[in-house]
Enzyme design. Sequence first.
Site, PDB file in Angstrom:
ATOM      1  N   HIS A 165      25.344 -15.768 -40.948  1.00  0.00           N
ATOM      2  CA  HIS A 165      26.608 -15.319 -40.468  1.00  0.00           C
ATOM      3  C   HIS A 165      26.941 -16.641 -39.859  1.00  0.00           C
ATOM      4  CE1 HIS A 165      29.633 -13.693 -37.833  1.00  0.00           C
ATOM      5  NE2 HIS A 165      29.424 -12.512 -38.298  1.00  0.00           N
TER       6      HIS A 165
ATOM      7  N   GLU B 189      25.026  -6.446 -41.741  1.00  0.00           N
ATOM      8  CA  GLU B 189      25.507  -5.722 -42.946  1.00  0.00           C
ATOM      9  C   GLU B 189      24.283  -4.624 -43.370  1.00  0.00           C
ATOM     10  OE1 GLU B 189      28.381  -5.758 -43.395  1.00  0.00           O
ATOM     11  OE2 GLU B 189      29.182  -7.710 -43.240  1.00  0.00           O
TER      12      GLU B 189
END
Length: 376
Positions: A245, A305
């Site tokens: 990320h 996710e």
Amino acid sequence: MPVDSGLAGLVAAETVLSYSDGARGILWVRGHTLADLAANLGYDGAVGLLWEGFAGEGLSREIMRARLAEGRAKAFARLGEWLDRATGRPPVEAVRLALASLPDDSAPADILATLPVAIAALLRRRQGAAPLAPDPARGTADDLLRMTHGKPVSPALAAALDTYFCAVIDNGLNTSAFTARLIASSRASLVSAALGAYCAFTGPLHGGAPGPTLDMLDEAAASGDVAAWAEKKLAAGERLIGFGHRVFRLGDPRATLLRQALERLGDSLGPGAGRLAFAAEVERAVGAAFARLKPGRPPLNPNVEINAALLLDAVGFPRDAFMPVFAVARAAGWVAHAMEQQKGGRLVRPSSAYIGPVPPNAPADWRGSAQSNDQR
């Protein structure tokens, strides 16, 4: 001047909405942790928290639940304006049509409420069933599931989706939030800002990731050797969806909250329990392979996710609807950013560094990059 085409580290707005600190794994929404949002406010209450002072005062959970329920009723009454044109299109495209059909003077709650009604109507029609009218007595997450599945769902499933919505409702000045602010800075309508943010959100590097995450897990399972699969992927330089990320490099607090929500589902998780265990195996294999191939580098941690995809699958959404369902939550943040920008922000108008060709009659004192390159 230094140029970063990704605008990394550039402060483009002051906000009261959310704060993220990747180094510490922190994400706050108006002074509340995500766990506090999920446990004490729920999604409808979190919307009121975000919109407080922008869409009114005293926006309690009960007030926002009533406003959003009224918005869902309005959205259901307007299905005929776009549903026939959207039928047969992928959910991502069809929901874009639904948002684009809204009049410019739509209230914030009406914009947000359009998304769950649109998603449920599209999925019902795809199954050959008629859209189901919203129930004003239910919260957004609960009613979305009821309208999608054609009957009430268990409180556990409704609570899991509500937790998901709280976890992903806003995350600083991400790409779609910045898009909303950029559009709103011109004093365009909130509908325009939300639609533009949604379009930015559809990309695979942003909101379009949850569906392909399950495809990646399926590929890992089909390989028969998860460790070898992970090493081969990383050695080839392939991007693994669900890992890494740009902000939360050392751990994503949203992933933790969603993992807990999945574990609370218990027996309700059904076949998804095996997939949850397998996802943990994939996470370990990727982490170990990355450490071997990239010694000395910070670890490659899972982001939100994987657990998001597992949760959306567990509550019964098809993969091609994951992104629009994600947008139900994030749209609350888009509208909040747009309202905040319009309340006190300037027209967003950054500069660019010209590196193109230079006319023969360019001023002698021109100092553009292209002239410097010519002179070399």
